[in-house]
Write a protein that holds these residues in place. Structure first.
Motif, PDB file in Angstrom:
ATOM      1  N   LEU A 207      -1.364  10.716  -0.350  1.00 54.47           N
ATOM      2  CA  LEU A 207       0.029  10.813   0.131  1.00 54.47           C
ATOM      3  C   LEU A 207       0.282   9.887   1.321  1.00 54.47           C
ATOM      4  O   LEU A 207       1.363   9.315   1.455  1.00 54.47           O
ATOM      5  CB  LEU A 207       0.336  12.263   0.524  1.00 54.47           C
ATOM      6  CG  LEU A 207       0.426  13.273  -0.625  1.00 54.47           C
ATOM      7  CD1 LEU A 207       0.614  14.677  -0.075  1.00 54.47           C
ATOM      8  CD2 LEU A 207       1.562  12.911  -1.579  1.00 54.47           C
ATOM      9  N   TRP A 210       1.431   6.064   0.770  1.00 49.82           N
ATOM     10  CA  TRP A 210       2.644   5.880  -0.038  1.00 49.82           C
ATOM     11  C   TRP A 210       3.277   4.500   0.150  1.00 49.82           C
ATOM     12  O   TRP A 210       3.835   3.918  -0.781  1.00 49.82           O
ATOM     13  CB  TRP A 210       3.663   6.983   0.276  1.00 49.82           C
ATOM     14  CG  TRP A 210       4.236   6.932   1.666  1.00 49.82           C
ATOM     15  CD1 TRP A 210       3.720   7.515   2.777  1.00 49.82           C
ATOM     16  CD2 TRP A 210       5.426   6.257   2.074  1.00 49.82           C
ATOM     17  NE1 TRP A 210       4.502   7.254   3.869  1.00 49.82           N
ATOM     18  CE2 TRP A 210       5.566   6.482   3.468  1.00 49.82           C
ATOM     19  CE3 TRP A 210       6.392   5.496   1.421  1.00 49.82           C
ATOM     20  CZ2 TRP A 210       6.626   5.976   4.199  1.00 49.82           C
ATOM     21  CZ3 TRP A 210       7.457   4.981   2.143  1.00 49.82           C
ATOM     22  CH2 TRP A 210       7.563   5.227   3.522  1.00 49.82           C
ATOM     23  N   ARG A 214       3.859   1.213  -3.049  1.00 48.41           N
ATOM     24  CA  ARG A 214       5.074   0.525  -3.494  1.00 48.41           C
ATOM     25  C   ARG A 214       4.744  -0.786  -4.195  1.00 48.41           C
ATOM     26  O   ARG A 214       5.603  -1.398  -4.824  1.00 48.41           O
ATOM     27  CB  ARG A 214       6.000   0.274  -2.304  1.00 48.41           C
ATOM     28  CG  ARG A 214       6.633   1.555  -1.761  1.00 48.41           C
ATOM     29  CD  ARG A 214       7.604   1.304  -0.640  1.00 48.41           C
ATOM     30  NE  ARG A 214       6.948   0.748   0.530  1.00 48.41           N
ATOM     31  CZ  ARG A 214       7.560   0.524   1.698  1.00 48.41           C
ATOM     32  NH1 ARG A 214       8.856   0.809   1.830  1.00 48.41           N
ATOM     33  NH2 ARG A 214       6.897   0.018   2.711  1.00 48.41           N
TER      34      ARG A 214
END
Length: 493
Positions: A207, A210, A214
């Motif tokens: 997490l 993140w 992308r």
């Protein structure tokens, strides 16, 4: 020398973070070895399962870290497309493999001796598959020369791991609490909690990556995928064979040990706990690798690249030898990292540390075939080393128990290292400062011999004092011969 400074800076950051992370991670060892006594064999289960994990992480990343750096620095390639394509490849293989393993969980667990605890296999495989995928975002941080974020994420992961281990192995049993239902001491102290905790920590780290994820948005390049797979498959073979040199002994031990399953797990637990002390060498090698891999591929076009590689090799060996002397000099203090019931296995520590130094040298030498796109040679070297290791294990584990594991690793790394050096000098000759290296190796061997011979003849305080003097003398020789000479050249230049 400016390039070496850049390498040293990144290695220092990776190294400091690795030292902090490993130090924190070491806290797991006294927690787990205190909670799970050697005679119970639970730590042997942890050692055995993590041996499988170390092989699986290689299979699931299939050499893509090195391939990633090679193609990100290759002329004609678009870095953003290479990054995105690599992410898609690892995401697909990791997710698909999780589905297959969970569908075949019971037969797989039975095949490796955990038919009664398939959850061990399911949880740890899911964890390692996610870890394999995360190797690419972490590699992207290294490519961008962002060691601080890299280091912080690794440290946060380990801190969370420590916190949850303390909670579930110490605090909740002491309070007789179980958040999943009625308190049951056996359930609360099951080693499965160690594996579940790892999964939670891995998901939290995912997490926190993140922003790097992308990179999926740049799409998938089929042509680049084919080129990368062509380059990487020998690295996969090399990686698996190389990791077998580290993990095969722990995997084979329960099958080869001349005794009951419970006794085999107890002996394996002793070995697994004691080599944790030797893991400082793995930490140094890992820190060096994190900085050195992007450095080498970025440096390969420079005219003085081979001279730089030669100097980097010397300094790597010097500092790992210094680390070896420090660990062996203070082994009477460091042994408290593990539970007292595991101390009988401390004799493996110098053997395993020496083996890890040779592995680091082998890694340092590996760039001749990576830079010349002859990666198949790495597969040959590691494969031969794995054959040496497995042969020694099969022949000697029934007679010498875990001591055979330590010497098997030593022999395997020595074989791979020597083969890579002599063949590499033909294809990609580098003038390594062999006389300097031999001097430092000789000094460290003499220093260790003095420590070992006088250890039992002196009281503890005198032994520690003598060992400190030996370490300082070694460091003084390094400073006088190399570091002071460098500063003089700078002053005169």
């Amino acid at each position: 020398m400016a390039n070496l400074k850049s390498l040293a800076k990144d290695t220092a950051i990776y190294g400091l973070s690795s030292i902090v992370a490993r130090f924190i991670n070491y806290l797991l060892v006294p927690i787990q070895t205190a909670r799970f006594a050697a005679s119970g064999g639970e730590y042997g289960v942890i050692t055995n399962v993590y041996a499988y994990v170390s092989i699986l992480i290689i299979l699931l990343t299939f050499g893509m870290e090195t391939t990633f750096f090679r193609f990100m620095n290759r002329e004609g390639e678009r870095p953003e497309r290479i990054y995105s394509t690599t992410l898609w490849m690892l995401a697909f293989t990791s997710l698909a493999s999780i589905v297959v393993v969970l569908a075949l969980l019971q037969p797989i667990a039975g095949a490796i001796g955990y038919a009664d605890h398939p959850e061990y296999v399911g949880v740890m495989y899911t964890t390692v598959a996610i870890d394999a995928f995360m190797a690419i975002p972490f590699a992207f941080l290294r490519y961008q020369h962002r060691p601080v974020k890299f280091a912080m994420l690794k440290i946060i992961n380990i801190l969370l791991n420590i916190l949850l281990n303390v909670l579930y192995l110490i605090v909740l049993p002491a309070l007789r609490l179980n958040p999943f239902g009625i308190y049951d001491e056996q359930f609360t102290l099951d080693v499965a909690f160690v594996f579940y905790i790892n999964l939670v920590c891995t998901l939290c780290t995912l997490l926190m990556l993140w922003k790097e994820l992308r990179g999926f948005g740049f799409g998938f390049d089929r042509a680049a995928c084919r080129r990368m797979l062509s380059y990487t498959w020998p690295l996969l073979v090399m990686g698996v064979a190389g990791q077998l040199n580290q993990a095969a002994s722990q995997i084979l031990f329960p099958y080869l040990y001349d005794g009951s399953v419970e006794e085999a797990r107890a002996q394996l637990g002793i070995y697994g706990a004691c080599i944790k002390i030797a893991m400082i060498m793995v930490m140094i090698t890992q820190a060096f690798r994190f900085a050195y891999e992007p450095f080498v591929f970025g440096k390969s076009k420079d005219k003085d690249s081979r001279e730089t590689y030669a100097q980097a090799m010397k300094y790597y060996i010097v500092f790992t030898l210094l680390a070896f002397l420090c660990v062996m000099g203070y082994i009477d203090v460091l042994k408290f990292i593990i539970g007292e019931s595991y101390w009988e296995g401390l004799r493996v520590v110098p053997i395993v540390m020496a083996a890890e130094i040779m592995f680091g040298v082998f890694f340092n030498l590996s760039f001749w075939y990576k830079l010349t796109d002859r990666t198949i040679w790495g597969a040959y070297f590691s494969g031969i080393g794995a054959v040496v290791l497995i042969t020694i294990d099969i022949l000697l584990i029934p007679r010498f128990s875990y001591m055979a594991c330590a010497w098997a690793g030593f022999a395997a790394y020595a074989t791979s290292m020597l083969l890579s050096y002599f063949i590499g000098q033909h294809y990609y000759p580098i003038r390594y400062p062999l006389k300097d290296i031999a001097l430092y190796v000789g000094l460290s061997v003499v220093g260790f011999a003095v420590m070992a011979l006088l250890h039992d003849a002196l009281p503890l305080w005198a032994s520690l004092l003598l060992n400190t003097v030996i370490i300082l003398l070694f460091a003084a020789v390094v400073v006088k011969r190399d570091l002071s000479a460098h500063f003089k050249r700078r002053a005169n230049g």
